[in-house]
Write an enzyme that holds these catalytic residues in place. Structure first.
Site, PDB file in Angstrom:
ATOM      1  N   CYS A  55       0.831  -1.215   0.000  1.00 46.83           N
ATOM      2  CA  CYS A  55       0.000   0.000   0.000  1.00 46.83           C
ATOM      3  C   CYS A  55       0.864   1.264   0.000  1.00 46.83           C
ATOM      4  CB  CYS A  55      -0.991  -0.042   1.144  1.00 46.83           C
ATOM      5  SG  CYS A  55      -2.408   1.010   0.863  1.00 46.83           S
ATOM      6  N   HIS A  86      -3.168  -5.436   1.646  1.00 47.08           N
ATOM      7  CA  HIS A  86      -2.424  -5.688   2.890  1.00 47.08           C
ATOM      8  C   HIS A  86      -2.368  -7.184   3.241  1.00 47.08           C
ATOM      9  CE1 HIS A  86      -2.008  -1.485   4.270  1.00 47.08           C
ATOM     10  NE2 HIS A  86      -3.105  -1.301   3.558  1.00 47.08           N
ATOM     11  N   GLU A 114      -0.456  -8.603   5.167  1.00 47.01           N
ATOM     12  CA  GLU A 114      -0.083  -8.774   6.579  1.00 47.01           C
ATOM     13  C   GLU A 114      -1.305  -8.751   7.505  1.00 47.01           C
ATOM     14  OE1 GLU A 114       0.217  -6.183   4.752  1.00 47.01           O
ATOM     15  OE2 GLU A 114      -0.201  -4.351   5.883  1.00 47.01           O
TER      16      GLU A 114
HETATM   17  N1  GLN Z   1      -3.497   6.413   1.238  1.00 45.38           N
HETATM   18  C1  GLN Z   1      -2.202   6.159   1.777  1.00 45.38           C
HETATM   19  C2  GLN Z   1      -1.128   6.974   1.054  1.00 45.38           C
HETATM   20  O1  GLN Z   1      -1.404   7.567   0.072  1.00 45.38           O
HETATM   21  C3  GLN Z   1      -1.869   4.678   1.729  1.00 45.38           C
HETATM   22  C4  GLN Z   1      -2.851   3.888   2.554  1.00 45.38           C
HETATM   23  C5  GLN Z   1      -2.315   2.633   3.157  1.00 45.38           C
HETATM   24  O2  GLN Z   1      -1.107   2.366   3.208  1.00 45.38           O
HETATM   25  N2  GLN Z   1      -3.206   1.828   3.700  1.00 45.38           N
HETATM   26  O3  GLN Z   1      -0.018   7.028   1.478  1.00 45.38           O
END
Ligand code: GLN
Length: 190
Positions: free
Chosen positions: A78, A169, A171
């Site tokens: 992410c 995710h 994890e």
């Molecule tokens: N929206 C976050 C970003 O732009 C990422 C979200 C996440 O890691 N769950 O950094």
């Protein structure tokens, strides 16, 4: 063999628990010197803007680039995937630029906080539970990037050499297949 987990902010503890379940040694990485003993590093989810700010202050931003140049493996989830991308927009942001992917931050809309999908991956036969939290969308990938999973028409798990990125995710769920794949990548040399 040890895996580092960048522990600035976000869900680094969840990655540590997943590696514990696999019996893989790990260290939290907060400063450049913490990279000395690890073969690969996990860049967790969280807020990528905060990560970039602290990484720069701590000298970790350049240290991670050197770690990549010396053959270290990377796994970004992410916000971590955003840090690995060559091109970041929505809004634009500096990144490590270690993968030939272009990402749109909060690509599913800011209001859509989270979503769980079951999807196929090239890693094993069983469908994988994918948790998306304010996830980026991978809009394009270069020819050297292998797409290991897609969701709703977009790549969500991609690999380029020793770099792995997931917009979801792994994890946060019980299936350890993605981490197992990364550990094998990190074990291959360095
Ligand atoms: N929206 C976050 C970003 O732009 C990422 C979200 C996440 O890691 N769950 O950094």
């Amino acid at each position: 063999m040890k895996i580092g987990i960048m522990a600035i902010q976000g869900d680094y503890e969840a990655h540590a628990k997943t590696l514990d379940r696999l019996g893989v040694e790990h260290d939290f990485v907060r400063r450049p010197e913490n990279l000395a003993e690890v073969s690969g590093i996990i860049l967790p989810g969280g807020e990528s803007t905060t990560h970039v700010k602290v990484m720069t202050e701590e000298g970790l931003f350049d240290a991670l680039k050197r770690f990549a140049a010396s053959g270290g493996a990377f796994f970004g989830t992410c916000a971590g995937a955003i840090l690995l991308a060559r091109d970041v927009h929505g809004p634009a942001q500096v990144s490590l630029g270690l993968m030939d992917i272009s990402v749109l931050r909060n690509g599913y809309g800011r209001q859509l906080a989270s979503d769980v999908h079951m999807g196929r991956t090239k890693l094993h036969k069983e469908p994988l539970e994918m948790v998306f939290i304010r996830a980026p969308i991978i809009e394009s990938v270069g020819s050297g990037v292998e797409v290991l999973a897609e969701d709703a028409g977009h790549p969500v798990l991609v690999q380029q050499g020793k770099m792995l990125a997931a917009t979801f995710h792994p994890e946060l769920t019980s299936d350890t297949v993605v981490h197992k794949h990364f550990v094998a990548m990190a074990r291959n040399g360095h």
